[in-house]
Write an enzyme that holds these catalytic residues in place. Structure first.
Site, short mmCIF file in Angstrom:
data_model
loop_
_atom_site.label_atom_id
_atom_site.label_comp_id
_atom_site.label_asym_id
_atom_site.label_seq_id
_atom_site.Cartn_x
_atom_site.Cartn_y
_atom_site.Cartn_z
N ARG A 43 -19.38 2.04 26.92
CA ARG A 43 -19.15 3.40 27.41
C ARG A 43 -17.67 3.78 27.21
O ARG A 43 -17.37 4.86 26.72
CB ARG A 43 -19.54 3.44 28.89
CG ARG A 43 -19.42 4.75 29.54
CD ARG A 43 -19.85 4.66 30.98
NE ARG A 43 -19.01 3.70 31.74
CZ ARG A 43 -19.12 3.49 33.04
NH1 ARG A 43 -20.03 4.16 33.74
NH2 ARG A 43 -18.34 2.62 33.65
N LYS A 53 -12.29 -14.46 36.93
CA LYS A 53 -12.33 -15.40 35.80
C LYS A 53 -11.05 -15.37 34.96
O LYS A 53 -10.69 -16.36 34.34
CB LYS A 53 -13.54 -15.12 34.91
CG LYS A 53 -14.86 -15.52 35.56
CD LYS A 53 -16.04 -15.36 34.63
CE LYS A 53 -17.32 -15.74 35.34
NZ LYS A 53 -18.48 -15.76 34.44
P1 ATR Z 1 -15.21 -5.61 34.04
O1 ATR Z 1 -15.30 -4.34 33.21
O2 ATR Z 1 -14.28 -5.47 35.21
O3 ATR Z 1 -15.01 -6.84 33.26
P2 ATR Z 1 -17.94 -6.23 34.20
O4 ATR Z 1 -18.91 -6.18 35.34
O5 ATR Z 1 -17.74 -7.52 33.52
O6 ATR Z 1 -16.59 -5.71 34.78
O7 ATR Z 1 -18.31 -5.14 33.11
C1 ATR Z 1 -19.02 -4.04 33.41
C2 ATR Z 1 -19.53 -3.46 32.11
O8 ATR Z 1 -20.60 -2.58 32.40
C3 ATR Z 1 -18.49 -2.66 31.35
O9 ATR Z 1 -18.69 -2.81 29.97
C4 ATR Z 1 -18.81 -1.24 31.82
O10 ATR Z 1 -18.44 -0.22 30.94
P3 ATR Z 1 -16.98 0.47 31.04
O11 ATR Z 1 -16.05 -0.46 30.34
O12 ATR Z 1 -17.14 1.78 30.37
O13 ATR Z 1 -16.69 0.59 32.52
C5 ATR Z 1 -20.31 -1.30 31.86
N1 ATR Z 1 -20.90 -0.27 32.71
C6 ATR Z 1 -20.84 -0.18 34.05
N2 ATR Z 1 -21.53 0.90 34.48
C7 ATR Z 1 -22.03 1.52 33.37
C8 ATR Z 1 -22.83 2.67 33.14
N3 ATR Z 1 -23.28 3.42 34.15
N4 ATR Z 1 -23.16 2.99 31.88
C9 ATR Z 1 -22.73 2.22 30.83
N5 ATR Z 1 -21.98 1.12 30.99
C10 ATR Z 1 -21.62 0.76 32.23
#
Ligand code: ATR
Length: 264
Positions: free
Chosen positions: A150, A65
């Site tokens: 996180r 995106k």
């Molecule tokens: P992107 O970060 O590439 O934009 P996304 O799918 O749009 O991808 O975002 C994933 C979100 O889920 C993020 O906010 C991620 O947190 P981080 O920035 O710390 O990576 C969150 N996320 C993914 N797995 C997680 C988990 N196990 N616990 C808490 N948050 C999680």
């Protein structure tokens, strides 16, 4: 015959073709809509095809995106603000990027009749969809938007989007009227957030951007403790309907049949 595409990686799970082809057929439009898995290197060529009229329109999903932006001639205000494009079309000779997630979210809120004016909203996550949600919440004139991610830095990077945005530490649950799961946790049925939401009380709105599975553990637990719940299905349908309107200049009907299309 006009041709449309949704691009992403992975793309197998996307239900956009089901939805668009259903509306294309209903409205007797001579077109088809497919999904295509791409790599980042392919984006430039793909967008050239739109410019040359070889592709009539494109929806963009995770993780492209933002990546498509450098290749576009023009961005709408919404996609500029969020740095997120999910719909591409040719406007005159300009390949234009727009963001229909914003209005998709806003219309989903309207469908629920949940009045968000002056409310406190807690957003979990700071990924790709969050700027669009912030934009929509700003328009609705909520009181406050608290971000908890996180990785705190990623939430802090969104502070500039609105003076209503605040950031809190992951694990701290401030008082809220509505909580939004905008993380990817829950896409796998058995995965749950490592947050204790058992003390938030009841009659709040728990919203999950995820719509498949229909009820994540986040929503299941919220329902058990007497809260209202909603998944991301209506947002998904509305964002698709707005893209459809842009491309075909027809407002597609959203009815029970459409909603069932996504119950797979
Ligand atoms: P992107 O970060 O590439 O934009 P996304 O799918 O749009 O991808 O975002 C994933 C979100 O889920 C993020 O906010 C991620 O947190 P981080 O920035 O710390 O990576 C969150 N996320 C993914 N797995 C997680 C988990 N196990 N616990 C808490 N948050 C999680």
């Amino acid at each position: 015959m006009k041709n449309y595409l949704v691009i992403g990686n992975p793309i197998l799970h996307s239900l956009s073709p089901e939805l668009h082809n259903y509306w294309i057929k209903k409205n007797n439009i001579n077109a088809f809509y497919e999904k295509q898995e791409l790599n980042k290197d392919d984006l430039k060529d793909l967008i050239l095809k739109i410019k040359l009229g070889k592709i009539s329109g494109v929806n963009v999903t995770v993780p492209f995106k933002k990546d498509v932006i450098p290749y576009l001639d023009k961005l709408t205000l919404e996609s500029e603000y969020t740095q997120s494009v999910n719909t591409i079309y040719l406007n005159g000779d300009k390949v234009t990027g727009h963001n229909t997630d914003i209005n998709g979210f806003e219309l989903a809120m309207k469908d629920m009749n949940f009045d968000l004016f002056d409310k406190k909203i807690l957003i979990l996550g700071a990924g790709g969809v969050v700027p669009s949600i912030i934009y929509a919440l700003n328009k609705i004139k909520v009181h406050k938007i608290i971000l908890s991610n996180r990785t705190k830095k990623k939430a802090e990077n969104l502070l500039h989007l609105s003076n209503k945005v605040e950031v809190t530490d992951w694990g701290i649950i401030p008082d809220f009227d509505m909580i939004i799961n905008a993380t990817s946790v829950g896409l796998n049925d058995k995965d749950a957030l490592d947050l204790d939401l058992s003390k938030v009380g009841k009659d709040k709105l728990f919203y999950d951007v995820i719509y498949n599975p229909k009820e994540t553990i986040f929503l299941k637990n919220a329902k058990k403790s007497g809260n209202k719940i909603e998944n991301g299905k209506r947002m998904f349908i509305h964002q698709a309907a707005i893209s459809f309107k842009i491309w075909h200049n027809i407002e597609p009907e959203i009815n029970e049949e459409v909603i069932k299309l996504l119950d797979k």
